[in-house]
Scaffold this motif. Sequence first.
Motif, PDB file in Angstrom:
ATOM      1  N   LYS A  74      -0.574   3.269   5.976  1.00 46.44           N
ATOM      2  CA  LYS A  74      -0.830   4.705   5.890  1.00 46.44           C
ATOM      3  C   LYS A  74      -1.159   5.071   4.450  1.00 46.44           C
ATOM      4  O   LYS A  74      -0.461   4.651   3.529  1.00 46.44           O
ATOM      5  N   PRO A  75      -2.202   5.852   4.237  1.00 49.24           N
ATOM      6  CA  PRO A  75      -2.519   6.239   2.861  1.00 49.24           C
ATOM      7  C   PRO A  75      -1.496   7.223   2.308  1.00 49.24           C
ATOM      8  O   PRO A  75      -0.960   8.057   3.029  1.00 49.24           O
ATOM      9  N   ILE A  76      -1.239   7.095   1.024  1.00 49.34           N
ATOM     10  CA  ILE A  76      -0.345   8.020   0.328  1.00 49.34           C
ATOM     11  C   ILE A  76      -1.189   9.186  -0.172  1.00 49.34           C
ATOM     12  O   ILE A  76      -2.261   8.998  -0.745  1.00 49.34           O
ATOM     13  N   VAL A  77      -0.699  10.380   0.070  1.00 50.07           N
ATOM     14  CA  VAL A  77      -1.373  11.600  -0.367  1.00 50.07           C
ATOM     15  C   VAL A  77      -0.512  12.231  -1.463  1.00 50.07           C
ATOM     16  O   VAL A  77       0.703  12.382  -1.297  1.00 50.07           O
ATOM     17  N   MET A  78      -1.139  12.577  -2.580  1.00 50.56           N
ATOM     18  CA  MET A  78      -0.434  13.254  -3.663  1.00 50.56           C
ATOM     19  C   MET A  78      -0.680  14.759  -3.534  1.00 50.56           C
ATOM     20  O   MET A  78      -1.834  15.207  -3.566  1.00 50.56           O
ATOM     21  N   LEU A  79       0.387  15.509  -3.361  1.00 53.95           N
ATOM     22  CA  LEU A  79       0.283  16.961  -3.259  1.00 53.95           C
ATOM     23  C   LEU A  79       0.038  17.552  -4.644  1.00 53.95           C
ATOM     24  O   LEU A  79       0.621  17.090  -5.626  1.00 53.95           O
ATOM     25  N   PRO A  80      -0.805  18.591  -4.741  1.00 51.14           N
ATOM     26  CA  PRO A  80      -1.053  19.211  -6.044  1.00 51.14           C
ATOM     27  C   PRO A  80       0.195  19.898  -6.614  1.00 51.14           C
ATOM     28  O   PRO A  80       0.380  19.957  -7.814  1.00 51.14           O
ATOM     29  N   ALA A  81       1.056  20.395  -5.733  1.00 50.60           N
ATOM     30  CA  ALA A  81       2.313  21.014  -6.149  1.00 50.60           C
ATOM     31  C   ALA A  81       3.437  20.199  -5.536  1.00 50.60           C
ATOM     32  O   ALA A  81       3.222  19.413  -4.616  1.00 50.60           O
ATOM     33  N   THR A  82       4.631  20.392  -5.995  1.00 47.95           N
ATOM     34  CA  THR A  82       5.773  19.620  -5.520  1.00 47.95           C
ATOM     35  C   THR A  82       5.978  19.764  -4.017  1.00 47.95           C
ATOM     36  O   THR A  82       5.681  20.799  -3.434  1.00 47.95           O
ATOM     37  N   GLY A  83       6.504  18.708  -3.427  1.00 46.94           N
ATOM     38  CA  GLY A  83       6.880  18.729  -2.025  1.00 46.94           C
ATOM     39  C   GLY A  83       8.382  18.571  -1.895  1.00 46.94           C
ATOM     40  O   GLY A  83       8.861  18.006  -0.928  1.00 46.94           O
ATOM     41  N   ALA A 134       4.405  12.906  -3.513  1.00 46.75           N
ATOM     42  CA  ALA A 134       3.770  11.892  -2.661  1.00 46.75           C
ATOM     43  C   ALA A 134       4.298  11.944  -1.229  1.00 46.75           C
ATOM     44  O   ALA A 134       5.514  11.996  -1.008  1.00 46.75           O
ATOM     45  N   VAL A 135       3.373  11.916  -0.270  1.00 54.30           N
ATOM     46  CA  VAL A 135       3.723  11.931   1.149  1.00 54.30           C
ATOM     47  C   VAL A 135       2.793  10.992   1.922  1.00 54.30           C
ATOM     48  O   VAL A 135       1.734  10.610   1.426  1.00 54.30           O
ATOM     49  N   PHE A 136       3.219  10.644   3.135  1.00 52.06           N
ATOM     50  CA  PHE A 136       2.345   9.894   4.036  1.00 52.06           C
ATOM     51  C   PHE A 136       2.539  10.402   5.448  1.00 52.06           C
ATOM     52  O   PHE A 136       3.572  10.957   5.792  1.00 52.06           O
ATOM     53  N   ASN A 137       1.511  10.223   6.262  1.00 48.55           N
ATOM     54  CA  ASN A 137       1.483  10.704   7.633  1.00 48.55           C
ATOM     55  C   ASN A 137       1.834   9.562   8.578  1.00 48.55           C
ATOM     56  O   ASN A 137       1.403   8.421   8.356  1.00 48.55           O
ATOM     57  N   LEU A 138       2.593   9.867   9.615  1.00 46.73           N
ATOM     58  CA  LEU A 138       2.907   8.871  10.633  1.00 46.73           C
ATOM     59  C   LEU A 138       3.320   9.574  11.908  1.00 46.73           C
ATOM     60  O   LEU A 138       3.573  10.781  11.905  1.00 46.73           O
ATOM     61  N   SER A 139       3.379   8.822  12.987  1.00 49.68           N
ATOM     62  CA  SER A 139       3.832   9.374  14.257  1.00 49.68           C
ATOM     63  C   SER A 139       5.346   9.210  14.359  1.00 49.68           C
ATOM     64  O   SER A 139       5.932   8.365  13.657  1.00 49.68           O
ATOM     65  N   PRO A 140       5.986   9.966  15.226  1.00 47.77           N
ATOM     66  CA  PRO A 140       7.426   9.777  15.419  1.00 47.77           C
ATOM     67  C   PRO A 140       7.760   8.349  15.864  1.00 47.77           C
ATOM     68  O   PRO A 140       8.757   7.778  15.432  1.00 47.77           O
ATOM     69  N   GLN A 141       6.898   7.768  16.685  1.00 50.54           N
ATOM     70  CA  GLN A 141       7.129   6.407  17.157  1.00 50.54           C
ATOM     71  C   GLN A 141       7.041   5.405  16.001  1.00 50.54           C
ATOM     72  O   GLN A 141       7.813   4.445  15.947  1.00 50.54           O
ATOM     73  N   GLU A 142       6.128   5.640  15.062  1.00 45.95           N
ATOM     74  CA  GLU A 142       6.040   4.781  13.889  1.00 45.95           C
ATOM     75  C   GLU A 142       7.287   4.918  13.025  1.00 45.95           C
ATOM     76  O   GLU A 142       7.788   3.926  12.480  1.00 45.95           O
ATOM     77  N   LEU A 143       7.811   6.132  12.901  1.00 47.44           N
ATOM     78  CA  LEU A 143       9.030   6.356  12.129  1.00 47.44           C
ATOM     79  C   LEU A 143      10.191   5.561  12.729  1.00 47.44           C
ATOM     80  O   LEU A 143      10.935   4.889  12.002  1.00 47.44           O
ATOM     81  N   VAL A 144      10.338   5.619  14.037  1.00 46.29           N
ATOM     82  CA  VAL A 144      11.408   4.884  14.710  1.00 46.29           C
ATOM     83  C   VAL A 144      11.213   3.378  14.508  1.00 46.29           C
ATOM     84  O   VAL A 144      12.163   2.657  14.186  1.00 46.29           O
ATOM     85  N   LEU A 155       3.868  13.500  11.858  1.00 44.13           N
ATOM     86  CA  LEU A 155       4.887  13.814  10.864  1.00 44.13           C
ATOM     87  C   LEU A 155       4.371  13.484   9.473  1.00 44.13           C
ATOM     88  O   LEU A 155       3.475  12.659   9.311  1.00 44.13           O
ATOM     89  N   TRP A 156       4.989  14.103   8.478  1.00 43.85           N
ATOM     90  CA  TRP A 156       4.732  13.778   7.062  1.00 43.85           C
ATOM     91  C   TRP A 156       6.070  13.467   6.421  1.00 43.85           C
ATOM     92  O   TRP A 156       7.021  14.236   6.562  1.00 43.85           O
ATOM     93  N   ALA A 157       6.145  12.338   5.723  1.00 47.84           N
ATOM     94  CA  ALA A 157       7.382  11.919   5.069  1.00 47.84           C
ATOM     95  C   ALA A 157       7.137  11.684   3.583  1.00 47.84           C
ATOM     96  O   ALA A 157       6.017  11.355   3.175  1.00 47.84           O
ATOM     97  N   ALA A 158       8.189  11.825   2.798  1.00 46.29           N
ATOM     98  CA  ALA A 158       8.102  11.568   1.357  1.00 46.29           C
ATOM     99  C   ALA A 158       7.781  10.101   1.121  1.00 46.29           C
ATOM    100  O   ALA A 158       8.227   9.221   1.845  1.00 46.29           O
ATOM    101  N   ALA A 159       7.011   9.862   0.068  1.00 52.86           N
ATOM    102  CA  ALA A 159       6.560   8.506  -0.252  1.00 52.86           C
ATOM    103  C   ALA A 159       7.050   8.075  -1.639  1.00 52.86           C
ATOM    104  O   ALA A 159       6.306   7.518  -2.427  1.00 52.86           O
ATOM    105  N   GLY A 160       8.319   8.389  -1.949  1.00 51.73           N
ATOM    106  CA  GLY A 160       8.907   7.872  -3.170  1.00 51.73           C
ATOM    107  C   GLY A 160       8.788   8.742  -4.401  1.00 51.73           C
ATOM    108  O   GLY A 160       9.306   8.395  -5.455  1.00 51.73           O
TER     109      GLY A 160
END
Length: 163
Positions: free
Chosen positions: A27-36, A141-151, A132-137
């Motif tokens: 999954k690509p990491i996306v950098m938000l312009p403002a804090t997440g 930074a965030v990344f997109n995934l499905s709930p099934q991928e998260l599990v 879903l979007w989750a923090a990436a460290g």
Amino acid sequence: MEATPHDALPDAARRVAELLETHGCAKPIVMLPATGKTSAEAAAGLGCEVAQIAKSIIFRRVTDNAPVLVIASGANRVDETKVAAHVGPLGKADARFVREQTGYAIGGVCPIGHATKPVTLIDADLLGLDSLWAAAGHPHAVFNLSPQELVALTGAPVVDVKA
């Protein structure tokens, strides 16, 4: 939102990108312009619903000082009593504990790749969403995934943790 090239990512986000790749979840990491740092900030930056933010909340289990990670919908408050019923008595985790146990700063705690493997629970409400979007460290930074991928990535049980 555009993916950020690996070499332009902060160190922790680069580690997450590499970890996702090793799990076959490139999954690509996306950098938000403002804090997440908050679910509302992340959702505003991504143009998604607050519920789609898979926020990582760290607790400290009192009996053995183990980290407990609850991955919850950004729209939900977590009921500590419900979490404790699954994992045992909980204590607060300060910023130092979070950093030492996860390897991430508060606001950037990823669901995977922790310094110490946490006891992990996933909010059942997340499974009702398509994306879903989750923090990436890193707080931006965030990344997109499905709930099934998260599990699949966490191997964590799905339980009711909503207050």
